[in-house]
Design an enzyme around this catalytic site. Structure first.
Site, PDB file in Angstrom:
ATOM      1  CB  SER A  26      -7.568  -3.716  17.299  1.00 22.67           C
ATOM      2  OG  SER A  26      -6.214  -3.510  17.618  1.00 22.67           O
ATOM      3  CG  ASP A  64      -0.552  -0.106   2.545  1.00 16.07           C
ATOM      4  OD1 ASP A  64       0.663  -0.337   2.752  1.00 16.07           O
ATOM      5  OD2 ASP A  64      -1.388   0.053   3.467  1.00 16.07           O
ATOM      6  CG  ASP A 113      -4.531  -1.764   8.164  1.00 21.33           C
ATOM      7  OD1 ASP A 113      -4.422  -2.567   7.214  1.00 21.33           O
ATOM      8  OD2 ASP A 113      -3.680  -1.659   9.062  1.00 21.33           O
TER       9      ASP A 113
HETATM   10  C1  GLA Z   1      -0.173  -2.669   8.389  1.00 20.51           C
HETATM   11  C2  GLA Z   1      -0.395  -1.271   7.874  1.00 20.51           C
HETATM   12  C3  GLA Z   1      -0.947  -1.285   6.449  1.00 20.51           C
HETATM   13  C4  GLA Z   1      -0.115  -2.170   5.527  1.00 20.51           C
HETATM   14  C5  GLA Z   1       0.152  -3.529   6.186  1.00 20.51           C
HETATM   15  C6  GLA Z   1       1.119  -4.359   5.386  1.00 20.51           C
HETATM   16  O1  GLA Z   1      -1.395  -3.329   8.536  1.00 20.51           O
HETATM   17  O2  GLA Z   1      -1.280  -0.564   8.710  1.00 20.51           O
HETATM   18  O3  GLA Z   1      -1.021   0.034   5.952  1.00 20.51           O
HETATM   19  O4  GLA Z   1       1.087  -1.543   5.172  1.00 20.51           O
HETATM   20  O5  GLA Z   1       0.666  -3.404   7.493  1.00 20.51           O
HETATM   21  O6  GLA Z   1       0.579  -4.703   4.151  1.00 20.51           O
END
Ligand code: GLA
Length: 389
Positions: free
Chosen positions: A130, A37, A175
């Site tokens: 979370s 991302d 997320d």
């Molecule tokens: C965490 C981060 C996301 C992403 C993942 C790995 O969840 O919050 O933004 O980078 O790691 O894919």
């Protein structure tokens, strides 16, 4: 007792009155597209039915009284709407304070105090987001209570900003996006460069998605996470000298192979290789899922884990034990770590009929190899953050 009844009765106990309204935000799993991302690539997450609940009512003051059923011993924490600066001692409420501050900074009026009770079903530090879940449940709650004319995408961006600028984790947008935009029985293919997205029905008939929790907390995660980001930025900077690109996600395999010699540091090269090929795998995974080629879909999921283990180096013994043991079981389609890594959870797609045996076998091997138990839950794909009646 279901979660809603639980928060209703607990709210009454804590605040000696009834809650007026109720809100929910899910957690998320990511099927494939890890650490892509913030590299401008694609991700393929879905919201799960486990998440964070909030019950709320106005309280005729300019303070918010916040209580979490997950941190009962901390009691009610009071937050002054005119003093929203980050304070370590405010603990978990900093996520809510961060959202309050974001909305106020963007010009939204939040001028009445509230009593709010939170209840999270997602284990903390399990890599199921979370924190983004509590950010987004606060976002939809504030939108609802103050009738704010704010789009979900803006709440998503504010959630990310809370994480980056208020809490201090340099995470990407996956997320918050998955939790804000989730849709029942669908995964979301999101292009993190443009924020264009589409929903893909997860047609895994006859299979379960099993979440496997290492029960290893990701203590080092945040510093290692920021380190991986810096390594990828380093690689991008080097490639930019010859290529007109803004992110590693823009590279196809051919271009990467042609220019990768520019990256002299072996570690940096491995990180870039993961970012480029993981993005390619993610786009391919959607195509294969749409065509019903489940075997190939599962293989891509396994390849993702191998790349995260060998090139990105974010798995560790616990996640590797889960994924690698899962691969050997009957009825397995694919398994990989999900989320940031360094502990947290892995997912496995397993034939329904083999599920019990799968959990038993993987659980036993994990206990033997690691010395403590893993937890297993069946994931159901649910909707994004919303008010519940
Ligand atoms: C965490 C981060 C996301 C992403 C993942 C790995 O969840 O919050 O933004 O980078 O790691 O894919």
């Amino acid at each position: 007792m279901n979660a809603l009844d639980k928060i209703k009765s607990e709210f009454e106990k804590v605040f000696s009155k009834n809650a007026e309204r109720f809100f929910f935000a899910p957690g998320r799993i990511n099927l494939i597209g890890e650490h892509t991302d913030y590299n401008g690539g694609h991700v393929f997450p879905c919201a799960i039915t486990l998440g964070t609940y909030a019950a709320v009512s106005f309280n005729n003051s300019n303070k918010c009284s916040l209580y979490s059923m997950n941190f009962e011993s901390l009691g009610v924490i009071n937050v002054d709407l005119d003093d929203l600066a980050y304070k370590k001692e405010d603990n978990w409420t900093n996520y809510i304070k961060g959202m309050l501050q974001e909305l106020k900074t963007h010009g939204y009026t939040i001028d009445k105090g509230m009593d709010i009770l939170f209840y999270g079903e997602i284990p903390n530090g399990a890599g199921l987001s979370s924190s983004a879940s509590i950010e987004l449940v606060s976002g939809v709650l504030l939108k609802g209570m103050f009738n704010l004319d704010v789009e979900m995408i803006d709440l998503i961006k504010m959630g990310k900003s809370v994480e980056n600028n208020y809490i201090g984790v340099n995470s990407g947008i996956m997320d918050q996006f998955a939790i804000g935009m989730g849709k029942k029985d669908c995964a979301i293919l999101l292009d993190c460069n443009t924020l264009e997205y589409s929903y893909a029905p997860v047609k895994l008939d006859g299979y379960n998605i099993i979440i496997m929790n290492t029960n290893k907390r990701r203590e080092l995660a945040d510093s290692k996470y920021n380190e991986r980001r810096a390594e990828c930025e380093n690689a991008l900077g080097i490639l930019k000298k010859e290529l007109n690109i803004n992110s590693l996600g823009e590279l196809d395999a051919e271009t990467f192979e042609k220019y990768k010699h520019l990256i002299k540091d072996e570690v940096v090269l491995k990180r870039a290789k993961h970012a480029v090929y993981e993005n390619i795998r993610t786009v391919k995974a959607l195509e294969e899922l749409n065509k019903g080629n489940l075997e190939t879909f599962g293989k891509l999921i396994n390849e993702s884990h191998i790349s995260l283990k060998n090139d990105y180096e974010v798995t560790g013994k616990e996640l590797d034990t889960l994924a690698e043991t899962a691969w050997k079981q009957e009825g397995i389609l694919g398994a990989r770590m999900t989320g940031a890594g360094f502990g947290g959870c892995a997912i496995a797609i397993v034939k329904k009929a083999s599920t019990d045996k799968f959990i038993k076998n993987v659980g036993e091997t994990y206990l033997k190899e690691i010395g403590y138990s893993a937890d297993f839950y069946i994931a159901n794909i649910g909707d994004g953050a919303k008010e519940i009646i």
